[in-house]
Design an enzyme around this catalytic site. Sequence first.
Site, PDB file in Angstrom:
ATOM      1  N   HIS A 332      16.418  -9.373  59.147  1.00 14.87           N
ATOM      2  CA  HIS A 332      17.193 -10.398  58.599  1.00 14.87           C
ATOM      3  C   HIS A 332      16.541 -11.243  57.510  1.00 14.87           C
ATOM      4  O   HIS A 332      17.149 -12.192  56.724  1.00 14.87           O
ATOM      5  CB  HIS A 332      17.317 -11.343  60.011  1.00 14.87           C
ATOM      6  CG  HIS A 332      18.752 -12.063  60.075  1.00 14.87           C
ATOM      7  ND1 HIS A 332      19.170 -12.595  58.743  1.00 14.87           N
ATOM      8  CD2 HIS A 332      19.176 -12.627  61.153  1.00 14.87           C
ATOM      9  CE1 HIS A 332      20.469 -13.237  58.964  1.00 14.87           C
ATOM     10  NE2 HIS A 332      20.394 -13.261  60.554  1.00 14.87           N
ATOM     11  N   ASP A 665      51.448  43.091  41.908  1.00 19.04           N
ATOM     12  CA  ASP A 665      52.156  41.822  41.978  1.00 19.04           C
ATOM     13  C   ASP A 665      53.360  41.849  40.814  1.00 19.04           C
ATOM     14  O   ASP A 665      54.624  41.611  41.016  1.00 19.04           O
ATOM     15  CB  ASP A 665      51.466  40.696  42.210  1.00 19.04           C
ATOM     16  CG  ASP A 665      50.163  40.538  41.095  1.00 19.04           C
ATOM     17  OD1 ASP A 665      49.745  41.407  40.890  1.00 19.04           O
ATOM     18  OD2 ASP A 665      50.308  39.187  40.502  1.00 19.04           O
ATOM     19  N   ASN A 698      46.757  40.907  42.567  1.00 22.53           N
ATOM     20  CA  ASN A 698      45.551  40.335  41.905  1.00 22.53           C
ATOM     21  C   ASN A 698      45.767  39.134  41.269  1.00 22.53           C
ATOM     22  O   ASN A 698      44.774  38.814  40.425  1.00 22.53           O
ATOM     23  CB  ASN A 698      44.803  41.550  41.217  1.00 22.53           C
ATOM     24  CG  ASN A 698      45.655  42.246  40.263  1.00 22.53           C
ATOM     25  OD1 ASN A 698      46.461  41.517  39.665  1.00 22.53           O
ATOM     26  ND2 ASN A 698      45.428  43.413  40.038  1.00 22.53           N
ATOM     27  N   ILE A 700      47.545  38.516  38.714  1.00 27.97           N
ATOM     28  CA  ILE A 700      47.706  38.770  37.127  1.00 27.97           C
ATOM     29  C   ILE A 700      48.376  40.003  36.802  1.00 27.97           C
ATOM     30  O   ILE A 700      48.020  40.892  37.509  1.00 27.97           O
ATOM     31  CB  ILE A 700      46.077  38.825  36.503  1.00 27.97           C
ATOM     32  CG1 ILE A 700      46.208  38.470  35.144  1.00 27.97           C
ATOM     33  CG2 ILE A 700      45.342  39.762  36.931  1.00 27.97           C
ATOM     34  CD1 ILE A 700      44.723  37.796  34.537  1.00 27.97           C
ATOM     35  N   GLN A1162      73.948  78.319  26.655  1.00 33.45           N
ATOM     36  CA  GLN A1162      72.678  77.864  27.066  1.00 33.45           C
ATOM     37  C   GLN A1162      71.999  77.058  25.979  1.00 33.45           C
ATOM     38  O   GLN A1162      71.579  77.930  24.974  1.00 33.45           O
ATOM     39  CB  GLN A1162      71.667  78.876  27.683  1.00 33.45           C
ATOM     40  CG  GLN A1162      70.308  78.309  28.067  1.00 33.45           C
ATOM     41  CD  GLN A1162      69.884  79.522  28.937  1.00 33.45           C
ATOM     42  OE1 GLN A1162      70.001  79.765  29.947  1.00 33.45           O
ATOM     43  NE2 GLN A1162      68.536  79.890  28.411  1.00 33.45           N
TER      44      GLN A1162
END
Length: 1247
Positions: A332, A665, A698, A700, A1162
């Site tokens: 105090h 991805d 991954n 990217i 052919q």
Amino acid sequence: MSNISSPFGQNEWLVEEMYRKFRDDPSSVDPSWHEFLVDYNPEPTGDSVLAAPASTDGPSAPAPAAPQTAQPALPAQTAPPAQTAQPARPAPQPAAAPGNGASTRPAKPATPPPAEGDELQTLRGAAAAVVKNMSASLEVPTATSVRAIPAKLLIDNRIVINNQLKRTRGGKISFTHLLGYALVQAIKKFPNMNRHYAEIDGKPTAITPAHTNLGLAIDLQGKDGKRSLVVAGIKNCETMRFAQFVTAYEDIVRRARDGKLTAEDFAGVTISLTNPGTIGTVHSVPRLMNGQGAIIGVGAMEYPAEFQGASEERIAELGIGKLITLTSTYDHRIIQGAESGDFLRTIHEMLLSDGFWDDIFRELSIPYLPIRWSTDNPDSIVDKNARVMELIAAYRNRGHLMADIDPLRLDGSRFRSHPDLEILNHGLTLWDLDRVFKVNGFAGAEYKKLRDILGLLRDAYCRHIGVEYTHILDPEQQEWLQQRVETKHVKPTVAEQKFILSKLNAAEAFETFLQTKYVGQKRFSLEGAESVIPMMDAAIDQCAEHGLDEVVIGMPHRGRLNVLANIVGKPYSQIFSEFEGNLNPAQAHGSGDVKYHLGATGVYLQMFGDNDIQVSLTANPSHLEAVDPVLEGLVRAKQDLLDHGADDQGDEKAFSVVPMMLHGDAAFAGQGVVAETLNLTHLPGYRVGGTIHIIVNNQIGFTTAPEHSRSSEYCTDVAKMIGAPIFHVNGDDPEACAWVAKLAVDFRQKFKKDVVIDMLCYRKRGHNEGDDPSMTNPAMYDVVDIKRGVRKSYTEALIGRGDISMKEAEDALRDYQGQLERVFNEVRELEKHGVGPSESVEADQMLPAGLATAVDKALLARIGDAFLALPEGFTAHPRVQPVLEKRREMAYEGKIDWAFAELLALGSLVAGGKLVRLSGQDTRRGTFSQRHSVIIDRNTGEEFTPLQLLATNPDGTPTGGKFLVYDSPLSEYAAVGFEYGYTVGNPDALVLWEAQFGDFVNGAQSIIDEFISSGEAKWGQLSNVVLLLPHGHEGQGPDHTSARIERFLQLWAEGSMTIAMPSTPSNYFHLLRRHALDGIKRPLIVFTPKSMLRNKAAVSDIKDFTEIKFRSVLEEPTYEDGIGDRGKVSRVLLTSGKLYYELVARKNKDNRDDVAIVRIEQLAPLPKRRLGETLDRYPNVREYFWVQEEPANQGAWPRFGLELPELLPDKLTGLKRISRRAMSAPSSGSSKVHAVEQQEIIDTAFA
């Protein structure tokens, strides 16, 4: 005079004891103390006070508190008791002595004499120091502030934190970690609480330290069993983030337990934290020692006393939470009561604030929003029941948006959440967590606490696996997935964990080995995505568990070598030999291909079962996703050969060959052939019973970020169109990857549908090993460069959980590396082969001599009869019935047209035991309404396929043949790829794909370029697929005219294909039969007619089917029959296809005996011998022309103009062209202009 407290504060007694031990025997003291103790002066100076250990009767830090009832928790599988003993919980400081802490010590009362029988003990050493310290503490004038703080948010968010840590890196956060950190943050706002009092030169002084050093009271037990208290300091706390604070905290406690604290740890404590709540004390006033300005006490977490007898249900109903009492006992002289009270209020507000918890969650990489403080909502429990059901539905729909699936956590500032997943947005609060709600069978229960509901939902949908399945329309499939996803996952056994680790070891060691030994060579490594190896292994193992026959893998180049080595089992020596360029020329005909495009076959043996299964990897080009339809066709062919049926009711053997397709991805979202291939999934002619799709995400695409490469949230969104379940999984959690793989196989087996696994990972290096990705993606690679690999992180997790020892982990990796090194050394010693030019594959397959393609008249009759053998009650369409009757007539009388000649060829092959597959857009009827291979009942819509009757001999026995005819989807790329793949899977089948118009085949150009024309040369992959391409200039405009003969002739080399343009039905018949029977596995490209289908001159007699064979060069019938005089011919017109009929009509009209028309049927390989022999029959020819209706830069001329003069220089050196002018489009868009140009060609030919 100076009156500064001892730098060791309450630990002075320990330092003195260490000094005594050092003086008696230096070896008995840890060497870290020696340098300090050599110069230590144990005598106290000035007013310094010795601190002493707490009484051994006091509570110890590890002692568990009394159990709490109605423990609040955040959603978790199991909410740990809130007052379980936490690591590093500060022990309580000595209790305050009675009195108000006045600086004037009262007179000592007289000590009464001991009574008889009392035991006397003189206090010495540490015990005497307790007396001295407690007496000295009375000189500090203290006051105490007290504040009760709601503990519910602290309890609940701690449960969230520890549940996440349990699932990831391990460890646990204690209440004291959180309270201590809050205390340090509050000191930043109230630095006066960190001050202490001292007298310097006789003057009262308030000292403000440069740093906050938080003292922790740690209870220690000596060898004699006695307990003592030390206060060690965490230094410079104000500079630490939460994770750093916890690390420093745990380090101090660990070293205290191990006896490793040094003098530096005891010095300079500025404020202390004590926790008498560990023994249930709600409120205490600890003593404050010299050298500190405040000590913060933490009381027990308890319900208010008046509710401690209430039931758990009643407490939840009333919304009563536990309280924790904080006390601030302060000097105090330098700290005032308002300041101390505000300090506690700040801690109170901080523990309930969003910002404090957001900061901690981010620091601990917890991707979810913390629980928020809010007042209770008084709505009725009935109303809240509906909200809880809405919350469950929201998690099933949106939970994947909250899942922790990104191992990079590139957006670390963003919590994974969605408004629909926040309980506050459903009118629910943290006060509802312990209330019970009706859940109508959720997780097998009728009633559950909201806390348990949230725990199950987050475990099911928001951890390392995100699940998308509510787009599936079939409720049975949704329920099946819910039952498995919402059930607690069974942890793998230790053996299974070790096996997963062994696969990670193998994957990483393989890449590391190649990177070390073959620096700079492209290999498109799997680094950063190694978990795909245990994932694929788990999926194949589950296929073996179901007793299936084979898994066929199609994948791009990234990680291919690793899959070859660690999944398919391709010998390391062979892989390394290819890196050395050490190929045996005897096995390397053709151009060959780069090492990361090659295929292989192996056998997978179950590690924890008795089954095995065939595993193969198909060859692929660098054209991403081009292999997708090829794989599907290959698998369908294998399934048709096994012929286990297609039972949708769970028959394990139905569709027993499983396609496993790996994707990137960016490619999965960006390449249109992915959607084309997915669209084949449920079509009768293309169904394979479900594909396991694994996306190595991954994040990217070469250098392109997801936000620039797709418009959807996920790269997998395209798969929703077929109702496939989608699992997003964190590639840093190999156990989750393996679990998802097994679930995917089980779903495929149950419902015979595609499943998509989106494994989020990263690419450790650039697109290839020579690329620097930081140039274009610096932020991502700042994270990648410092990221620990999945093998290391998983190993640490296993060791941390005690599943394996560090030595076991190191030994496993070392053994694998040693194996690779041994094989590498062996490869170095293998026989070296010189490198030379690549060799042609043309001679590898040669047409057999004496091959007969004619058939008996009786077989033609059987086929004709089949078209009128309609089932009883079957009603053909009135416009189709005459076609059927005409076919029977042709079979007996001749004048066979093109469409029936084709059906005769196919039917005769089915009768001979061949599987014949014909597909294309509108193929069953035919684009030009010419085929009618399947007859539709006019009244019922039932179907009848006449040629399927040829699969049974006249005596009723099966021939072994099949006739499969399908209308394809409106696709060229996937459809042609599928048929090519089918021929790879079943080389003996006759597989034909027909374009609606030949112009549209360029939609499949990648398949033609990468597989059909070069597959044999690159990979030794054989195919005898047939492309039927309607072609001809008939005034229908540039998009309905040309099948681009020039492109196929440009691609032709080293016998890679047969390219033909037959002009008679019988020659077409023999061409198809020769192709099916000659044993040569090379593609056939046929440019088929349109208008000629109904040309009455373009018909063949029965003897042309029963007596001759395919002829690559045709003369006019008048010369072949001996009627015409070849000696009169001075001009030879060489041509092909329908133009012949226009030329011969003009010749006959003008009676031009000086002109002969020779057809080259052919186009490639050019029939040099037959063409030479034919031209030799015209001795008086002065000029040769190549006549075509295509523009000069198209059709056969660009190649024939160069090749024919080289082929027959004596005759064709001066070969001239008659055609349309060079054009950028195949033809004019005007039918009138077409007619003029066509007439000009005819006129020029006879000028």
